[in-house]
Design an enzyme around this catalytic site. Structure first.
Site, short mmCIF file in Angstrom:
data_model
loop_
_atom_site.label_atom_id
_atom_site.label_comp_id
_atom_site.label_asym_id
_atom_site.label_seq_id
_atom_site.Cartn_x
_atom_site.Cartn_y
_atom_site.Cartn_z
CG ASP A 243 -2.00 -1.04 1.19
OD1 ASP A 243 -2.37 -1.44 0.08
OD2 ASP A 243 -2.47 -1.44 2.26
CG ASP B 188 -6.43 -1.57 -1.23
OD1 ASP B 188 -6.50 -2.80 -1.34
OD2 ASP B 188 -5.56 -0.99 -0.54
#
Length: 157
Positions: free
Chosen positions: A117, A136
């Site tokens: 991330d 995501d």
């Protein structure tokens, strides 16, 4: 079905290319943070070993592989659903976004041991402590699209 497959492929490739560019080429894994347009957009490296927002991250390798199996199983289930049920092109597109994102994060877990991330966005006095990635975003958009664009249309009488 072609729309779903193409959307999944494009989503997967964009996700993996973005992670490669940021984590490897820009060396975010070492640098830790790159201010792009602070505070609105900052690349902040976060290795997510759990579910959303790092939930259940302390359970080691068993959970890591469990998330991979779950992502593949959900992707397969959605593909079967798309093949069996009549869907609008928006429903098929949404399914592809979700599948591509889920498989992108699954590949991260296999390659890195965690999901890479790196996107962090804050605004208006709110400092967001969490990072996320393209996969995501696509998982969320795909799930939302499946809710909106699939299912029986009921006549209002």
């Amino acid at each position: 079905m072609r729309i779903t497959a193409l959307a999944a492929l494009i989503t997967f490739v964009i996700d993996q290319l973005s992670k490669w560019a940021v984590v490897q080429v820009m060396d975010l894994k070492t640098v830790g943070q790159i201010d792009v347009l602070p505070p609105y957009l900052v690349f902040h490296m976060a290795w997510n070993r759990g579910a959303n927002f790092g939930l259940l991250s302390g359970h080691g390798d068993l959970l890591r592989w469990g998330w991979v199996v779950l992502a593949v199983a959900i992707s397969a289930g959605i593909l079967i659903w798309v093949r069996r049920e009549p869907m609008s092109w928006l429903g098929k597109l949404s399914a592809g976004l979700l599948i591509g994102g889920a498989l992108g994060n699954a590949v991260d877990r296999i390659a890195y041991g965690a999901v890479a991330d790196f996107l962090n966005m804050s605004c208006c006095g709110f400092s967001n402590p969490y990072s996320f990635n393209i996969a995501d975003i696509m998982i969320f958009a795909g799930a939302f699209g499946l809710i909106l664009f699939t299912g029986e249309r009921k006549n209002r009488a």
